[in-house]
Design an enzyme around this catalytic site. Structure first.
Site, PDB file in Angstrom:
ATOM      1  N   LYS A  84       0.686  -1.182  -0.036  1.00 48.90           N
ATOM      2  CA  LYS A  84      -0.045   0.305   0.100  1.00 48.90           C
ATOM      3  C   LYS A  84       0.978   1.218   0.208  1.00 48.90           C
ATOM      4  CE  LYS A  84      -3.052   2.763   2.536  1.00 48.90           C
ATOM      5  NZ  LYS A  84      -3.612   3.462   3.637  1.00 48.90           N
ATOM      6  N   GLY A 106      -7.754   8.856   9.904  1.00 48.24           N
ATOM      7  CA  GLY A 106      -8.161   8.999  11.125  1.00 48.24           C
ATOM      8  C   GLY A 106      -9.065  10.010  11.450  1.00 48.24           C
ATOM      9  N   ALA A 146      -9.359   5.833   4.167  1.00 46.58           N
ATOM     10  CA  ALA A 146      -9.348   6.843   5.141  1.00 46.58           C
ATOM     11  C   ALA A 146     -10.351   7.567   5.261  1.00 46.58           C
ATOM     12  CB  ALA A 146      -7.874   7.806   4.926  1.00 46.58           C
ATOM     13  N   GLY A 147     -10.749   7.861   6.498  1.00 50.65           N
ATOM     14  CA  GLY A 147     -11.799   8.945   6.696  1.00 50.65           C
ATOM     15  C   GLY A 147     -13.205   8.250   7.198  1.00 50.65           C
ATOM     16  N   ASN A 185      -9.414   1.221   8.978  1.00 52.34           N
ATOM     17  CA  ASN A 185      -8.789   0.997  10.506  1.00 52.34           C
ATOM     18  C   ASN A 185      -9.437   1.609  11.725  1.00 52.34           C
ATOM     19  OD1 ASN A 185      -5.243   1.044  11.257  1.00 52.34           O
ATOM     20  ND2 ASN A 185      -6.777   0.131  12.392  1.00 52.34           N
ATOM     21  N   THR A 186      -9.263   2.956  11.520  1.00 55.44           N
ATOM     22  CA  THR A 186      -9.519   3.707  12.937  1.00 55.44           C
ATOM     23  C   THR A 186     -11.009   3.507  13.442  1.00 55.44           C
ATOM     24  OG1 THR A 186      -7.579   5.310  12.323  1.00 55.44           O
ATOM     25  CG2 THR A 186      -9.029   5.762  14.081  1.00 55.44           C
TER      26      THR A 186
END
Length: 330
Positions: free
Chosen positions: A169, A230, A256-257, A278-279
């Site tokens: 990635k 994040g 992301a986001g 992820n987050t």
């Protein structure tokens, strides 16, 4: 070498490829499959003598039950996956929580960061590989934190040596406060890594021209951000995602986001092939439950996209017939 297999670009580290190797690498069984090369059906008796070369267009066809839904698998770099949810491994409270969340998510592709160890083997997330079943997951090392093309390429090369995978990635960060991608650097690094036989999944913006350049450079996917890494702000440029989906042939992965399952649903409804999350999972109150929610959200969004939403209307349209309305004259 790049082949177009069932309309998907696939990279292979060879100048020529035989049919048996192609089928093995794409996970297709030899029985009950037909092969066409550049629009011409190739009889099975000719397979042993057939060589495939860069740019060839390959069609693999098999028999399915009449009237059944076609298989809807995610194909990246010639590999096929059932799950359309990619998961990151950062910021989980413990390896056991990470393992449980990965299991609940149903993911098959897992990102890991590349960091230096201490001389005693310690360091950030030391021992994370013990929490991952490498027979079950495709590891996707991440060049997170790289701020130059040279640094990103160096990290990718180290990751390949450490993990034995040519998947990466790619992140080349242009602004350290927002973690916004350096799009020119990302395109340059993609081209370099593709020449070194990497399967490159680049993190980018929703800029259409950059997405096209990444595809031209040989990227296996295009991964536009939803919002800042994040931040949990969701996808802020739906039209940008749709434009990319409409124009590139490689899978589009929203990265992301994403902060809630509803964000993942909307990303998939916009036509994304997958989401990388992820987050939103690791920092939720119950990461295992949230991982399951994200799995369901990605699946629901994909089904909604394939089904096709109803047309929008500026006026109300009754779902019950007006003809025969009881008491209409009262």
């Amino acid at each position: 070498m790049q082949l177009i297999v069932n309309q998907q670009p696939c990279e292979f580290a060879a100048e020529a490829l035989d049919v048996q190797t192609l089928l093995a690498r794409t996970g297709v069984k030899e029985d009950a499959v037909a092969l066409a090369v550049n629009g011409e059906v190739v009889p099975r008796r000719r397979w042993p003598a057939l060589s495939l070369y860069d740019g060839d267009r390959i069609d693999l066809v098999k028999v399915v039950a009449g009237g059944a839904w076609e298989e809807d698998r995610l194909i990246i770099g010639g590999k096929s996956f059932d799950s359309r949810l990619l998961m990151g491994t950062g910021r989980f409270t413990s390896p056991s929580v990470l393992r449980a969340a990965l299991d609940a998510s149903g993911t098959e592709i897992v990102t890991v960061a590349i960091r230096m160890t201490g001389v005693d083997g310690s360091g950030p997330d030391a021992g994370i590989l013990s929490a991952l079943d490498r027979q079950r997951y495709q590891l996707l090392p991440n060049t997170a934190g790289a701020t130059s093309v040279r640094q990103a390429v160096f990290m990718a090369e180290l990751a390949r040596e450490a993990l034995g995978t040519n998947w990466v990635k790619l992140e080349v960060i242009g602004d350290e406060r927002t973690l916004w991608p350096d799009v020119a650097g990302t395109v340059e690094a993609t081209a370099i890594l593709v020449r070194e036989d990497f399967v490159v999944l680049p993190y980018t913006t929703t800029d259409l021209v950059t997405a096209l350049r990444l595809e031209q450079a040989g990227a296996a996917t295009v991964m536009p951000l939803g919002s800042m890494i994040g931040s949990g702000q969701g996808v802020q440029d739906w039209e940008g995602v749709r434009r990319i989906v409409d124009r590139v042939r490689v899978p589009v992965v929203v990265d992301a986001g994403i902060g809630a399952p509803s964000d993942a649903v909307r990303a998939m409804e916009a036509g994304a092939a997958a989401c990388l999350i992820n987050t939103a999972i690791s920092r939720s109150d119950d990461p295992v439950l949230m991982a399951n929610a994200m799995r369901l959200a990605v699946d629901a969004g994909r089904m909604g996209y394939r089904a096709g939403r109803m047309p929008r209307s500026d006026v109300a349209i009754p779902s019950s017939p007006i003809t025969g309305l009881v008491g209409a004259g009262l």
